[in-house]
Scaffold this motif. Structure first.
Motif, PDB file in Angstrom:
ATOM      1  N   PRO E  92       0.795  -1.233   0.000  1.00 20.69           N
ATOM      2  CA  PRO E  92       0.000   0.000   0.000  1.00 20.69           C
ATOM      3  C   PRO E  92       0.827   1.283   0.000  1.00 20.69           C
ATOM      4  O   PRO E  92       0.404   2.278  -0.554  1.00 20.69           O
ATOM      5  CB  PRO E  92      -0.846  -0.111   1.269  1.00 20.69           C
ATOM      6  CG  PRO E  92      -0.174  -1.127   2.103  1.00 20.69           C
ATOM      7  CD  PRO E  92       0.599  -2.032   1.202  1.00 20.69           C
ATOM      8  N   LYS E  93       2.022   1.251   0.596  1.00 22.69           N
ATOM      9  CA  LYS E  93       2.765   2.508   0.724  1.00 22.69           C
ATOM     10  C   LYS E  93       3.699   2.748  -0.464  1.00 22.69           C
ATOM     11  O   LYS E  93       4.370   3.763  -0.525  1.00 22.69           O
ATOM     12  CB  LYS E  93       3.583   2.505   2.022  1.00 22.69           C
ATOM     13  CG  LYS E  93       2.703   2.543   3.276  1.00 22.69           C
ATOM     14  CD  LYS E  93       2.462   3.974   3.701  1.00 22.69           C
ATOM     15  CE  LYS E  93       1.161   4.212   4.431  1.00 22.69           C
ATOM     16  NZ  LYS E  93       0.870   3.465   5.601  1.00 22.69           N
ATOM     17  N   ASP E  94       3.758   1.779  -1.371  1.00 21.84           N
ATOM     18  CA  ASP E  94       4.641   1.947  -2.519  1.00 21.84           C
ATOM     19  C   ASP E  94       3.860   2.451  -3.729  1.00 21.84           C
ATOM     20  O   ASP E  94       2.644   2.322  -3.790  1.00 21.84           O
ATOM     21  CB  ASP E  94       5.300   0.608  -2.856  1.00 21.84           C
ATOM     22  CG  ASP E  94       6.355   0.225  -1.838  1.00 21.84           C
ATOM     23  OD1 ASP E  94       6.979   1.140  -1.280  1.00 21.84           O
ATOM     24  OD2 ASP E  94       6.526  -0.980  -1.577  1.00 21.84           O
ATOM     25  N   THR E  95       4.592   2.982  -4.687  1.00 22.38           N
ATOM     26  CA  THR E  95       3.924   3.458  -5.901  1.00 22.38           C
ATOM     27  C   THR E  95       3.425   2.267  -6.704  1.00 22.38           C
ATOM     28  O   THR E  95       3.896   1.146  -6.530  1.00 22.38           O
ATOM     29  CB  THR E  95       4.897   4.246  -6.790  1.00 22.38           C
ATOM     30  OG1 THR E  95       5.959   3.385  -7.172  1.00 22.38           O
ATOM     31  CG2 THR E  95       5.456   5.455  -6.060  1.00 22.38           C
ATOM     32  N   LEU E  96       2.492   2.550  -7.590  1.00 22.91           N
ATOM     33  CA  LEU E  96       1.981   1.487  -8.442  1.00 22.91           C
ATOM     34  C   LEU E  96       3.136   0.883  -9.230  1.00 22.91           C
ATOM     35  O   LEU E  96       3.242  -0.337  -9.367  1.00 22.91           O
ATOM     36  CB  LEU E  96       0.937   2.037  -9.420  1.00 22.91           C
ATOM     37  CG  LEU E  96      -0.287   2.756  -8.864  1.00 22.91           C
ATOM     38  CD1 LEU E  96      -1.361   2.840  -9.926  1.00 22.91           C
ATOM     39  CD2 LEU E  96      -0.833   2.060  -7.650  1.00 22.91           C
ATOM     40  N   ALA E  97       4.014   1.750  -9.727  1.00 20.34           N
ATOM     41  CA  ALA E  97       5.117   1.250 -10.537  1.00 20.34           C
ATOM     42  C   ALA E  97       5.989   0.304  -9.711  1.00 20.34           C
ATOM     43  O   ALA E  97       6.373  -0.767 -10.176  1.00 20.34           O
ATOM     44  CB  ALA E  97       5.939   2.408 -11.068  1.00 20.34           C
ATOM     45  N   HIS E  98       6.284   0.691  -8.476  1.00 22.54           N
ATOM     46  CA  HIS E  98       7.145  -0.160  -7.666  1.00 22.54           C
ATOM     47  C   HIS E  98       6.469  -1.500  -7.375  1.00 22.54           C
ATOM     48  O   HIS E  98       7.131  -2.534  -7.338  1.00 22.54           O
ATOM     49  CB  HIS E  98       7.507   0.535  -6.360  1.00 22.54           C
ATOM     50  CG  HIS E  98       8.546  -0.192  -5.566  1.00 22.54           C
ATOM     51  ND1 HIS E  98       9.869  -0.157  -5.889  1.00 22.54           N
ATOM     52  CD2 HIS E  98       8.434  -1.007  -4.494  1.00 22.54           C
ATOM     53  CE1 HIS E  98      10.541  -0.910  -5.043  1.00 22.54           C
ATOM     54  NE2 HIS E  98       9.694  -1.435  -4.175  1.00 22.54           N
ATOM     55  N   ASN E  99       5.163  -1.469  -7.181  1.00 15.51           N
ATOM     56  CA  ASN E  99       4.430  -2.715  -7.007  1.00 15.51           C
ATOM     57  C   ASN E  99       4.705  -3.648  -8.176  1.00 15.51           C
ATOM     58  O   ASN E  99       4.996  -4.825  -7.993  1.00 15.51           O
ATOM     59  CB  ASN E  99       2.927  -2.428  -6.932  1.00 15.51           C
ATOM     60  CG  ASN E  99       2.443  -2.203  -5.527  1.00 15.51           C
ATOM     61  OD1 ASN E  99       1.926  -3.103  -4.897  1.00 15.51           O
ATOM     62  ND2 ASN E  99       2.629  -1.001  -5.004  1.00 15.51           N
ATOM     63  N   VAL E 100       4.585  -3.095  -9.352  1.00 14.97           N
ATOM     64  CA  VAL E 100       4.756  -3.939 -10.530  1.00 14.97           C
ATOM     65  C   VAL E 100       6.220  -4.356 -10.686  1.00 14.97           C
ATOM     66  O   VAL E 100       6.508  -5.488 -11.087  1.00 14.97           O
ATOM     67  CB  VAL E 100       4.240  -3.208 -11.777  1.00 14.97           C
ATOM     68  CG1 VAL E 100       4.453  -4.064 -13.015  1.00 14.97           C
ATOM     69  CG2 VAL E 100       2.763  -2.901 -11.615  1.00 14.97           C
ATOM     70  N   VAL E 101       7.134  -3.457 -10.345  1.00 15.46           N
ATOM     71  CA  VAL E 101       8.550  -3.816 -10.429  1.00 15.46           C
ATOM     72  C   VAL E 101       8.826  -5.042  -9.558  1.00 15.46           C
ATOM     73  O   VAL E 101       9.541  -5.961  -9.964  1.00 15.46           O
ATOM     74  CB  VAL E 101       9.443  -2.637 -10.006  1.00 15.46           C
ATOM     75  CG1 VAL E 101      10.860  -3.106  -9.749  1.00 15.46           C
ATOM     76  CG2 VAL E 101       9.451  -1.564 -11.077  1.00 15.46           C
ATOM     77  N   LEU E 102       8.234  -5.081  -8.389  1.00 15.22           N
ATOM     78  CA  LEU E 102       8.423  -6.256  -7.529  1.00 15.22           C
ATOM     79  C   LEU E 102       7.906  -7.509  -8.223  1.00 15.22           C
ATOM     80  O   LEU E 102       8.488  -8.585  -8.097  1.00 15.22           O
ATOM     81  CB  LEU E 102       7.711  -6.057  -6.195  1.00 15.22           C
ATOM     82  CG  LEU E 102       8.457  -5.191  -5.185  1.00 15.22           C
ATOM     83  CD1 LEU E 102       7.610  -4.951  -3.949  1.00 15.22           C
ATOM     84  CD2 LEU E 102       9.758  -5.861  -4.779  1.00 15.22           C
ATOM     85  N   GLY E 103       6.824  -7.348  -8.946  1.00 12.89           N
ATOM     86  CA  GLY E 103       6.290  -8.474  -9.687  1.00 12.89           C
ATOM     87  C   GLY E 103       7.246  -8.907 -10.790  1.00 12.89           C
ATOM     88  O   GLY E 103       7.458 -10.100 -11.018  1.00 12.89           O
ATOM     89  N   LEU E 104       7.831  -7.932 -11.466  1.00 14.13           N
ATOM     90  CA  LEU E 104       8.753  -8.246 -12.552  1.00 14.13           C
ATOM     91  C   LEU E 104      10.003  -8.936 -12.032  1.00 14.13           C
ATOM     92  O   LEU E 104      10.501  -9.895 -12.605  1.00 14.13           O
ATOM     93  CB  LEU E 104       9.153  -6.955 -13.280  1.00 14.13           C
ATOM     94  CG  LEU E 104       8.062  -6.285 -14.121  1.00 14.13           C
ATOM     95  CD1 LEU E 104       8.516  -4.915 -14.580  1.00 14.13           C
ATOM     96  CD2 LEU E 104       7.712  -7.156 -15.315  1.00 14.13           C
ATOM     97  N   LEU E 105      10.499  -8.396 -10.909  1.00 18.14           N
ATOM     98  CA  LEU E 105      11.747  -8.911 -10.346  1.00 18.14           C
ATOM     99  C   LEU E 105      11.619 -10.351  -9.873  1.00 18.14           C
ATOM    100  O   LEU E 105      12.584 -11.117  -9.913  1.00 18.14           O
ATOM    101  CB  LEU E 105      12.135  -8.072  -9.128  1.00 18.14           C
ATOM    102  CG  LEU E 105      13.108  -6.923  -9.312  1.00 18.14           C
ATOM    103  CD1 LEU E 105      13.321  -6.259  -7.966  1.00 18.14           C
ATOM    104  CD2 LEU E 105      14.425  -7.431  -9.860  1.00 18.14           C
ATOM    105  N   ALA E 106      10.409 -10.686  -9.447  1.00 21.73           N
ATOM    106  CA  ALA E 106      10.235 -11.929  -8.697  1.00 21.73           C
ATOM    107  C   ALA E 106      10.833 -13.135  -9.391  1.00 21.73           C
ATOM    108  O   ALA E 106      11.359 -14.028  -8.754  1.00 21.73           O
ATOM    109  CB  ALA E 106       8.753 -12.165  -8.429  1.00 21.73           C
ATOM    110  N   LEU E 107      10.753 -13.154 -10.725  1.00 26.07           N
ATOM    111  CA  LEU E 107      11.236 -14.346 -11.406  1.00 26.07           C
ATOM    112  C   LEU E 107      12.550 -14.099 -12.140  1.00 26.07           C
ATOM    113  O   LEU E 107      12.965 -14.893 -12.976  1.00 26.07           O
ATOM    114  CB  LEU E 107      10.163 -14.853 -12.368  1.00 26.07           C
ATOM    115  CG  LEU E 107       8.895 -15.312 -11.637  1.00 26.07           C
ATOM    116  CD1 LEU E 107       7.819 -15.739 -12.602  1.00 26.07           C
ATOM    117  CD2 LEU E 107       9.211 -16.453 -10.673  1.00 26.07           C
TER     118      LEU E 107
END
Ligand SMILES: Nc1ncnc2c1ncn2[C@@H]1O[C@H](COP(=O)(O)OP(=O)(O)OP(=O)(O)O)[C@@H](O)[C@H]1O
Ligand SMILES: Nc1ncnc2c1ncn2[C@@H]1O[C@H](COP(=O)(O)OP(=O)(O)OP(=O)(O)O)[C@@H](O)[C@H]1O
Ligand SMILES: [Mg+2]
Ligand SMILES: [Mg+2]
Lengths: 286, 311, 238, 396, 246
Positions: E92-107
């Motif tokens: 919740p406290k991160d930007t939308l972009a950072h949320n997605v970056v975490l998703g991208l990084l995961a794999l």
């Protein structure tokens, strides 16, 4: 045989004392989820106030009452002036309340000096009670009784009057709780005062067993933490039970394995928490 | 602050001994050690969201191990230091493995309990730790023949290590690993379902924190040349936790600021004010009321607001 | 003359510097349903939350049965008979279903046909089955039912519903529509925010459409039903 | 020739640093240390050895790592030339190597044995006593005068408690008594109930090796459990200090303790000290206050032959070593390890003018830290500890 | 050809109440399957079981031929599975972009790197913004999650799942809370997913969901009661009785 009976009574007395100590903490920390680390300081304040009153000849009952009032007022002020603004920010609460307890401890040192001050129990409890062929302090028997009464009253208040549910609602979602008509502000302040008051009462009643001395606050705070977390944060029943469990573990542990005296409370704790991270009775609500 | 600012700060700090008395140099060394220690805890408290109330174990244990190696085995510093760091980090690994079975309050309590066990050992295992009397009669190392018994030399040594540690921490939190660490703090569930090994990430952070804590412990024991079980106590753990929070958990500068503040109040202000405990408490309360997230974030937002006003 | 249950005048609501709702005015008459429609981010929830006292407006007035409430606390507004079914459910996860309902209970003296546990359970049978379960472990739809039930337990005179049909199975949606009509018959006044256009037009008397915080269209439901292009233009339906 | 360097003139005030604990759990004793010294200065026109005194007081809070910082503050920033304190053994040990390095005379209150035994610091002068120094004569007294045969020893589980009980046990056992039980409650014990229930009922008496508030709490609980009168209590050096007594009631009456001091001592120096102290603080000075007072007397006497020239460190050290002086505790001199040789008193708690006092009932003159043992042999053995010397009669 | 997902005899009960009972389900790669059923039927629980958040009491789960029944959540993600949550589960406290970056990084192997500066990897950020744009949130990329409206947050859920380029995508009510325009957008987005991606979707918005499905499974009290293609299921009287209601 006498060893076992006395130690059992000792365990119960210590458990009772712990219950008085931690019931308030269970309300504030367990139920309201406020990391109120002034609890030990409030307990100590209660003990000191009672000690002064008794010494001034006011009688024990009056001393306990005054200790209760003092700590309730102090607690109310702390909640209104400081903790109110920090709701949800546990780290800030830790910092603020530890700061406050430093202040309180130092103030006590200034007012009452560094020497231990005894609290004389009421006259009718002074003489040891004769049980079978040995004696046991009658005051400690009274403490067990007082603890049971306080525990039962509290349990009734929290579980039967929906006060507990309302508080937990406020903890879950303060805004929504207010939007369903819960007067959260008043409720939280009152319960905080009650918790603080219980700490003061605990200090006053525990006074004759422990005496009032500098450092009492820290000793008691860690005990309260242990009890509440072992019992399961948020579970009042857990706290009540854990008080006595710890009373037994401590008493028999130090007697039977003195080498482990320093870690006797912490080893069981590690085992319990490692396997039940939410404590003995937690989980359902944690 | 930019790179130039950092270098400038470093230079200023390095020049300090040339202008101030020995007392201040020693105070400075102590502050720097506290800064390392607080920064190590900040990895857990600030970035991983794991509030540890037992971090003093790593400082204390490393101090004790170093002292024991020197006193009981007569080991030289060159050998003792790496063994100490390794052993402490290993203990950190095991403790992390236990404590990370839980999170939140139970994690706090587990770390507290584990530290209390080590503390109890320090008190009770007198044949090794000398109990309440502590271990004394230690020396400082003298790498490359530099005499560290000299306060200035020791200060520079500590300063160098502090700079390295802070650099490592700064890299770490900006890296992808740092991002995932913060992710586990904010939304554990989502992190697992995205495919991150939440437990592993936390454990790595825990081990790193205990390693850096061990570094602080080595510097501590070199400085004091004495260890006492009180370094393992809850009070010690609470103190470093308070400095992290007061400075601002989850920021790079915060723990450093907090640590400096606490050391200053405890060791310096107490020379002038008899009621320094009250002062310390008052300062904490003040910080919380004015800047609930700690000094560093508080000052930062104040700065931003001023800048906005100017425009 | 019909009484004005809720009347909002020139409301402006901001999050920090950014303005979410601007110059919102609307009137809801007693026993009516007003549908507040608009795209994601239009400002619907913001408005509703402000009516319930959860947000403070920067400018403008809100009157509940003639009484100004915009500076009152949420609990005072709630006790004055305004209840919210919030978006995203926001039930109290650590309380049981029963406790969720109990803490919100408020009986109004002299009201026949008032809402109580029995009536809520009768409306949402699922909740009765799950009475002792922690609300946090309910399924999404069950939580939605609980959120609606919780609001009803307060026996409101004005009900603010933020997308009540979200996550509900079609059959339950139909039941909710039916319930809204019953409530209307009980002279409850309702502000309904919905993405389910059919449901909204089915029960609404009046429609207000928001876009980026401003009213772009307001009128009776009948007139909106008669002008399908209006809906297409502002809401992207069909 | 007068030197230009700072502090090298006898006309300037002598800078005395007092390292004490004014906050934290040791504050009570720590404050008394300051008051004892202030009393001495007040009695002597703020002068010691003919020189005006500038007293700098530093508070360690009872934490060892602070002790060192505070010591540095006293020495490096405040330029103290003579040091008094610290209070606790661990504080003294924490600053020990520092003091050696800086070569400044220090008068500790701490009783840790080895500081004047196997790890002698030639700059350290202990005018109080080691942990066991008073316990030895008490054990002797218990066997010979009180005729106790079997005793229980209970003490704080810290080095001080271990050393004291070890010394007691050694003398007691050798004189024909039997130590049948040894209990060491942790310093942090919230309650002594569990220990009271373990006391061996066959023993004649119990030796209390507590410090500070613990002895006080133990005795109260001992009474609560109805044990008073069943077994006698005797106390070590700090168990019933004057500071503790003033908060106690009749439960303390009749308890025999040992110490190298009592406010009841009737020599002119002490009478003057106690009178002034009582007047200023309205209670009796005890162990901690007397400690700094006596140390000040020693310093006073040592500075006389060297005319106050503290900067001539070697001369000062030699002078101190040779000092023989009458103090509030009686005659004081030092052995070659820097520890005091002086009288030790057996005292009994009595009520006098409404308050509890430690009346002197017997005196052991010229007691050394080695008691009657040969120093060389004594020092070749390990330092007193929890397990040394081994107790042979436990459970008997 | 291996199946994308094969569930056999899956059972789970909470405190005595059976929430899923003996569910079996087979999906081929590229299949688009809709799961419907009354509230509390056990749909989300089924997702929890497949995703590994909930441990099954019995039964097996096979993903692309790999038995994952005993594997933890994170390993299942590695077999190409990703999901959205019905109840918003974002940072919740991160930007939308950072949320997605975490998703991208995961794999990506990069996720374990402790030395590179994430801010110096602009391509990651750019890809995140691109993805957000596909769900209509391109202009919101730098807002924090807690500062955007509910419907927008729901679309971040979707973006995060898409970031992983799954071979098996589990969507839990992806349309809920979205306005009509956005529903069409998301529907199109799902339809345009690579053809080989198998999609399992829970949805209550029948108007849109029915169009999407190749096959439909109806759950009731934790059991599969009807299964088949769109026509058979919609016309089945049991579906009408317990779910559609008309
Ligand atoms: N806490 C917040 N802080 C800042 N801006 C916010 C916040 N909450 C909402 N907003 C913004 O305010 C605007 C209106 O939001 P609101 O939640 O009222 O929309 P909505 O009409 O309810 O949309 P939805 O259909 O998605 O629920 C949006 O642009 C949103 O980004
Ligand atoms: N932890 C739990 N403890 C007890 N019951 C649970 C738990 N989790 C889920 N349930 C129950 O299991 C049932 C199935 O829940 P699930 O979330 O799978 O439903 P669903 O089909 O997704 O419904 P919806 O359409 O409302 O989202 C519900 O009745 C719910 O109350
Ligand atoms: Mg909304
Ligand atoms: Mg669901």
């Amino acid at each position: 045989m006498q060893f076992w009976i006395t130690q059992t009574l000792n365990s119960l007395a210590l458990g009772g004392l712990l219950l008085l100590l931690s019931s308030g903490f269970a309300l504030i920390f367990g139920l309201m989820r406020i990391a109120n680390l002034t609890h030990g300081a409030l307990f100590m304040t209660g003990a000191y106030v009672a000690a002064s009153m008794v010494r001034a000849g006011w009688g024990f009952a009056l001393a306990v009452t005054l200790a209760a009032i003092t700590t309730a007022v102090v607690g109310g002020l702390i909640e209104r002036l400081v903790l109110r603004r920090l709701s949800g920010n546990a780290q800030a609460q830790v910092l603020a309340t530890l700061g406050l307890s430093f202040i309180a401890a130092d103030a006590c040192l200034v007012i009452w000096g560094g020497d231990p001050i005894p609290v004389t129990p009421p006259a009718f409890l002074l003489a040891p009670a004769r049980l079978l062929d040995f004696s046991f302090p009658s005051y400690r028997l009274a403490v067990i009784l007082a603890a049971v009464v306080v525990g039962a009253l509290l349990y009734w208040l929290i579980e039967r009057t929906r006060v507990g549910a309302r508080i937990r609602a406020g903890v879950d979602d303060m805004q929504m709780a207010r939007a369903v008509g819960i007067r959260a502000s008043v409720l939280f302040t009152s319960v905080f005062c009650l918790g603080a008051m219980l700490a003061g009462v605990g200090g006053a009643i525990g006074g004759p067993m422990l005496s009032a001395y500098p450092g009492l606050d820290g000793d008691m705070l860690s005990l309260a933490l242990i009890v509440v977390i072992l019992g399961g944060v948020g579970s009042l029943l857990g706290t009540l039970v854990a008080s006595f469990i710890i009373g037994f573990i401590y008493t028999f542990g130090t007697a039977l394995v003195p080498d482990l005296a320093y870690v006797i409370l912490f080893l069981p704790m590690i085992i319990v928490l490692a396997f039940r991270p939410s404590g003995l009775f937690g989980g359902a609500r944690a | 602050m930019n790179r130039i600012g950092h270098v400038a700060l470093l230079v200023v700090l390095a020049l300090l001994p040339l202008f101030s008395g020995e007392y201040y140099v020693n105070l400075g060394s102590q502050m720097l050690i506290a800064v390392i220690f607080a920064s190590s805890l900040n990895l857990l408290v600030g970035y991983a969201g794991l509030t540890s109330l037992g971090h003093a174990v790593y400082l204390g244990l490393s101090a004790y191990i170093a002292a024991c190696l020197a006193l009981r085995f007569g080991m030289g510093h060159a050998l003792a230091a790496p063994i100490t760091l390794l052993a402490t980090t290993l203990v950190g690994g095991v403790f992390g493995w236990i404590a990370l079975r839980a999170s939140g309050l139970s994690f706090l309590m587990l770390t507290l309990a584990l530290s209390q066990v080590v503390w109890g050992l320090g008190y009770r295992w007198t044949s090794v730790t000398n109990g309440d009397n502590g271990l004394s009669g230690l020396t400082r190392p003298s790498p490359f023949g530099i005499d560290m018994e000299n306060s200035n030399a020791y200060y520079w040594f500590v300063l160098l290590i502090t700079a390295v540690v802070l650099w490592i921490v700064a890299r770490l939190v900006r890296s992808p690993f740092g991002a995932s660490l913060r992710g586990t703090r904010d939304q554990e569930r989502r992190m697992s379902s995205l495919g991150y090994n939440v437990w592993g990430i936390r454990w790595c952070a825990f081990v790193t924190a205990s390693f850096l804590g061990a570094v602080a412990g080595l510097l501590y024991v070199y400085f004091h040349k004495y260890v006492h079980p009180s370094v393992l106590s809850v009070t010690a753990s609470a103190e470093v936790l308070l400095s992290v929070i007061a400075g601002g958990a989850g920021t790079l500068a915060g723990p450093a600021v907090g640590a400096v503040l606490v050391v200053l109040l405890k060791n310096y202000a107490s020379g002038y004010i008899e009621r320094w405990n009250m002062l310390l408490g008052g300062v904490f309360v003040f910080i919380v009321l004015v800047m609930p997230n700690g000094i560093a974030p508080g000052v930062q937002s104040l700065w931003r607001r001023l800048a906005e006003k100017k425009q | 003359m019909a009484t004005e249950a809720l009347s909002v005048n020139n409301l402006e609501i901001c999050y920090g510097q950014s303005r979410a709702v601007n110059q919102l005015s609307l009137t809801l008459e007693e026993g009516c349903v007003l549908a507040l429609l608009g795209r994601n981010g239009a400002g619907k929830s913001t408005s509703l939350n402000t009516f319930a006292g959860l947000l403070q407006s920067r400018r403008g007035t809100i009157k509940v049965f003639g009484r100004q409430v915009e500076r009152l606390s949420p609990e005072a507004i709630a006790r004055g008979g305004v209840r919210l079914v919030p978006q995203g459910r926001r039930i109290f996860p650590s309380l049981t279903v029963l406790e969720n309902l109990q803490v919100a209970e408020q009986q109004v003296a002299g009201r026949s046909n008032s809402w109580n546990l029995g009536r809520v359970y009768a409306t949402f049978g699922r909740l009765k089955e799950r009475m002792r379960q922690r609300a946090g472990t309910l399924s999404g739809g069950e939580q939605q039912m609980l959120a609606i039930g919780r609001a009803l337990m307060g026996n409101p005179r004005i009900l603010l519903m933020d997308e009540p049909s979200e996550g509900l199975a079609p059959m339950i949606v139909a039941e909710v529509a039916q319930a809204i009509k019953t409530l209307k018959a009980d002279r409850l006044s309702i502000v309904l925010v919905e993405q389910n256009f059919n449901l909204a037009l089915d029960v609404a008397d009046q429609v207000v459409v928001l876009n980026t915080g401003s009213v772009v269209c307001a009128g009776s439901a009948a007139s909106v039903r008669a002008q399908p292009d209006l809906a297409t233009r502002h809401l992207g339906v069909f | 020739a007068p030197s230009l360097t700072w502090g090298q003139s006898v006309d300037e005030p002598l800078r005395v640093g007092l390292l004490t604990a004014k906050t934290g759990p040791l504050a009570s004793g720590g404050l008394d240390m300051e008051r004892g010294l202030l009393s001495y200065l007040a009695e002597h026109d703020q002068r010691i050895g003919g020189r005006r005194i500038q007293l700098i007081v530093s508070d360690t809070g009872g934490v060892p790592s602070n002790a060192r910082t505070k010591m540095q503050e006293l020495v490096e920033r405040e330029k103290a030339q003579v040091l008094m304190g610290p209070l606790a053994a661990f504080e003294a040990l924490a600053v020990d190597d520092y003091v050696r390095g800086k070569q400044i005379p220090i008068f500790p209150v701490a009783a840790a044995e080895d500081m004047t035994q196997r790890k002698v610091n030639q700059w350290l002068f202990r005018a109080s006593s080691t942990s066991a120094q008073c316990a030895h004569p008490l054990a002797d007294y218990c066997v010979k005068k009180l005729k106790y045969k079997r005793m229980i020893l209970i003490a704080d589980d810290i080095a001080y408690g271990h050393e004291m009980t070890a010394g007691f046990q050694r003398v007691f056992d050798q004189a024909g008594g039997k130590v049948v039980q040894k209990l060491f409650p942790p310093l942090t014990a919230p309650d002594y109930g569990t220990f009271l229930a373990q006391l061996n009922p066959e023993a004649d008496a119990i030796f209390l090796g507590f410090a500070g508030s613990n002895g006080f709490r133990f005795i109260r609980q001992f009474n609560e459990y109805g044990l008073r009168g069943k077994q006698a209590l005797v106390g070590g050096m700090t168990a019933l200090d004057e500071a503790v007594l003033r908060n106690m009631g009749d439960e303390a009456l009749g308890i025999v303790t040992v110490n190298w001091y009592s406010a009841e001592l009737s020599n002119p120096i002490n009478s003057r000290f106690v009178g002034a102290f009582r007047k200023a603080y309205s209670y009796d000075p005890g162990f901690y206050a007397a400690c700094t007072h006596v140390s000040a007397s020693v310093l006073d006497a040592a500075l006389a032959p060297i005319k106050g020239k503290v900067f001539d460190k070697e001369a000062l050290r030699k002078a101190l070593r040779k000092t023989e002086v009458l103090t509030a505790r009686g005659p004081v001199k030092f052995d070659e390890y820097g520890n005091v040789v002086g009288s030790v008193y057996i005292r009994r708690v009595e009520r006098k003018e409404g308050r509890l006092v430690n009346s002197i009932i017997d005196t052991y003159p010229d007691v050394s830290q080695f008691w009657t043992y040969d120093p060389k042999k004594f020092l070749s053995e390990p330092v007193y500890s929890r397990d040394w010397p081994p107790a042979k009669n436990l459970g008997a | 050809m291996t199946t994308a997902l094969e569930v056999r005899g899956l059972r789970k009960s909470f405190g005595g109440i059976a929430v899923t009972q003996d569910i079996s389900l087979t999906m081929q790669p590229g299949e688009r399957r809709l799961i419907i059923g009354p509230n509390g039927a056990g749909k989300t629980t089924l997702f929890g079981l497949i995703g590994g958040e909930i441990r099954a009491d019995g039964g097996t789960i096979t993903v692309f031929g790999q038995d994952v029944t005993k594997l933890p959540m994170r390993s299942r993600a590695r077999y190409g599975m990703s999901r959205t949550y019905q109840i918003i589960t974002l940072f919740p406290k991160d930007t939308l972009a950072h949320n997605v970056v975490l998703g991208l990084l995961a794999l990506m192997p990069l996720r374990n790197n402790t030395m590179v500066d994430l801010a110096r990897r602009p391509n990651l950020h750019d890809r995140a913004v691109q993805l957000l744009a596909t769900v209509g949130l391109g202009d919101r990329a730098l807002h924090r999650v807690c500062d955007v409206s509910y419907g927008e947050q729901r679309r971040v859920e979707l973006a995060l799942a898409l970031a992983q380029q799954p071979r098996l995508l589990l969507l839990d009510e992806p349309l809920a809370g979205l306005s009509q325009d956005e529903r069409q957008l998301v529907k199109k987005l799902i339809e345009d997913m690579p053809r080989e991606t198998a999609i399992l979707m829970i949805e209550h918005d029948m108007d849109i969901a029915l169009e999407f499905a190749d096959k439909i499974t109806v759950l009731h009290y934790g059991r599969v009661i009807v299964e088949g293609d769109r026509r058979t299921v919609v016309e089945d009287p049991k579906t009408r009785e317990i779910y559609l209601g008309h």
